[in-house]
Motif scaffolding. Structure first.
Motif, PDB file in Angstrom:
ATOM      1  N   ASP A   1      -6.046  -4.183   2.680  1.00 19.75           N
ATOM      2  CA  ASP A   1      -6.418  -5.217   3.661  1.00 19.75           C
ATOM      3  C   ASP A   1      -5.433  -6.381   3.601  1.00 19.75           C
ATOM      4  N   THR A   2      -4.243  -6.134   3.088  1.00 21.71           N
ATOM      5  CA  THR A   2      -3.127  -7.088   2.937  1.00 21.71           C
ATOM      6  C   THR A   2      -3.386  -8.145   1.858  1.00 21.71           C
ATOM      7  N   SER A   3      -4.391  -7.934   1.009  1.00 23.60           N
ATOM      8  CA  SER A   3      -4.620  -8.880  -0.099  1.00 23.60           C
ATOM      9  C   SER A   3      -3.473  -8.861  -1.109  1.00 23.60           C
TER      10      SER A   3
ATOM     11  N   PRO B   1       0.796  -1.225   0.000  1.00 22.57           N
ATOM     12  CA  PRO B   1       0.000   0.000   0.000  1.00 22.57           C
ATOM     13  C   PRO B   1       0.831   1.279   0.000  1.00 22.57           C
TER      14      PRO B   1
ATOM     15  N   CYS C   1      -4.730   1.094  -0.882  1.00 20.91           N
ATOM     16  CA  CYS C   1      -4.490  -0.086  -1.715  1.00 20.91           C
ATOM     17  C   CYS C   1      -4.045   0.339  -3.114  1.00 20.91           C
TER      18      CYS C   1
ATOM     19  N   CYS D   1      -2.954  -2.339  -5.249  1.00 19.49           N
ATOM     20  CA  CYS D   1      -3.033  -3.556  -6.054  1.00 19.49           C
ATOM     21  C   CYS D   1      -4.457  -3.821  -6.540  1.00 19.49           C
ATOM     22  N   ARG D   2      -5.388  -3.078  -5.999  1.00 19.32           N
ATOM     23  CA  ARG D   2      -6.806  -3.192  -6.389  1.00 19.32           C
ATOM     24  C   ARG D   2      -7.441  -4.513  -5.993  1.00 19.32           C
TER      25      ARG D   2
HETATM   26  S1  FES Z   1      -2.129  -2.850  -1.564  1.00 16.22           S
HETATM   27 FE1  FES Z   1      -3.956  -3.789  -2.211  1.00 16.22          FE
HETATM   28  S2  FES Z   1      -4.498  -4.910  -0.470  1.00 16.22           S
HETATM   29 FE2  FES Z   1      -2.647  -4.030   0.147  1.00 16.22          FE
END
Ligand code: FES
Lengths: 343, 77
Positions: free
Chosen positions: B70-72, B31, B58, B60-61
């Motif tokens: 949310d660490t996805s 993030p 986020c 990475c979407r």
């Molecule tokens: S940057 Fe997309 S969930 Fe962490």
């Protein structure tokens, strides 16, 4: 001059638990003012992860948090009690130093922690997929020995840090303590979750029910928090908690939603998904980074703190899953039926 | 001159933060970190806000709590 006995003896603190063996019986007798402290040799012989030692140690540490009802708060610094506490700490820490497999460096330890299995087998996975309300209630009750003092043991490290590490650690703690708002203190959010699950919310109520592996997790943080010599390990421990919390919280939030546990129960874990995604970044880069910039020789301790945390969390997870898979409660004694759920 | 305001530098800890540029940390993966409070306007015009001391946006979407991380983004094994 007469003293106000109530004021001196922490009337609002939790009740003393019942003993689980000779060591805890001795410590509890001393706390009640009824006997000499148990001999240090009892600690040297005790199972380092067992109920007797873990409960005795938990009670010694509790004097540094909220104390117990009817117990003289001055016992916090009683030299005889501290002597037996030290013997228990040596036993516990010695076992961890022997049993915990440590990573080579912080980098490799972090890398493993943040790699998420696609399918896990721990308690949070079980709760997400098939946990019932009774499992969630048990889980919350045993986690309450920590979450009702969430972030408290980590505050002890603050005077031992400086510069970047201190500033960052304070900001994370500030967030844990609700950012200045009492109703947002994480320990309070957990009490709200407990109310949703029909549990009692008073501090320390479920100590009696909590099995040794749950106490060991909390004793590790108290141990690392109280000893300046272990500040590196405390920071590593905190990092491990923050790095693993967000995905675990996501699974628990799903469990709460699926079982209809209630809005506060969902909110506690939703909040931790977001908050700990931030905390993780701050702790890794600022707290660990800042600490190791100032004191690079602490890297081994940081790694030990991370790996010891995972080791004890895994032991707790194994205990819980073994009980649930055998159809047994994971607590030492059954929970009473839900108390009236708040509207 | 000790009393010349033009020479006075702010005491440590009292620097006027709003006057400074806000620093955003942009990692290669994971993030973007921004000091809070923030408001994020999304494509559909809705605004998400957070008053946390720092927020993780986020990039990475993949987040289920988009725009918050949310660490996805993490690698899976
Ligand atoms: S940057 Fe997309 S969930 Fe962490």
């Amino acid at each position: 001059m007469s003293h106000d006995r109530d004021a001196l003896h922490d009337r609002h603190s939790p009740a003393l638990p019942s003993s689980r063996g000779p060591l805890s019986a001795g410590v509890l007798a001393l706390l009640r003012g009824e006997g000499p402290p148990p001999g240090a040799e009892l600690a040297a012989e005790a199972d380092p992860y067992g109920d007797d030692l873990q409960l005795a140690l938990y009670c010694c540490y509790e004097l540094h948090y909220r104390g117990f009802a009817g117990v003289d708060p001055a016992l916090e610094w009683d030299p005889a009690l501290l002597t037996v506490r030290r013997a228990m700490e040596n036993r516990f820490l010695g076992a961890l130093r022997q049993d915990v497999e440590v990573h080579r460096d912080v980098r490799s330890a972090v890398k493993e922690l943040e790699t998420e299995p696609v399918e896990g087998s721990g308690a949070s996975w079980f709760l997400r997929d098939e946990g019932e309300l009774r499992h969630l209630r048990e889980y919350a009750a045993m986690r309450s020995v920590y979450h009702l003092k969430e972030a408290d043991p980590h505050a002890w490290v603050l005077p031992r840090l400086w510069g970047r590490a201190k500033a960052a650690m304070v900001s994370v703690e500030f967030d844990e303590f609700g950012g200045g708002r009492a109703e947002r203190v994480h320990a309070k959010l957990f009490a709200d979750l407990m109310a949703d699950l029909g549990l009692e919310t008073a501090y320390g109520v479920y100590l009696e029910h909590s099995p040794a592996p749950a106490l060991a997790v909390v004793n590790l943080m108290s141990l690392l928090g109280l000893h300046r010599a272990l500040r590196g390990a405390l920071v590593g421990h905190f990092a491990a908690v923050e790095i693993t919390s967000s995905p675990g919280s996501r699974r628990l939030a799903e469990a709460m939603r699926r079982t209809g546990a209630g809005p506060a129960a969902e909110f506690f874990y939703d909040e931790h998904v977001e908050a700990d995604a931030v905390h993780e970044q701050v702790v890794r880069h600022e707290v660990i980074g800042g600490l190791l910039e100032e004191e690079p020789y602490l890297e081994d301790d940081v790694v030990f703190g991370m790996d010891a945390t995972v080791f004890l969390e895994d032991r707790l997870g194994d205990h819980v899953m073994a009980c649930w898979q055998a159809g047994r409660p994971a607590l030492r004694s059954p929970l009473p039926e839900p108390v009236a759920v708040s509207a | 001159m000790p009393n010349d305001p033009s020479e006075r530098t702010p005491a440590p800890g009292t620097s006027q933060r709003p006057a400074e540029a806000r620093r955003v940390v942009v990692p290669r993966r994971g993030p973007m970190l921004v000091d809070g409070p923030v408001e994020v306007e999304l494509e559909d015009g809705t605004v998400a806000s957070s008053d946390r001391f720092r927020v993780a946006l986020c990039t990475c979407r993949l987040s289920e709590r988009y725009p918050w991380c949310d660490t996805s983004h993490r690698r899976r094994r």
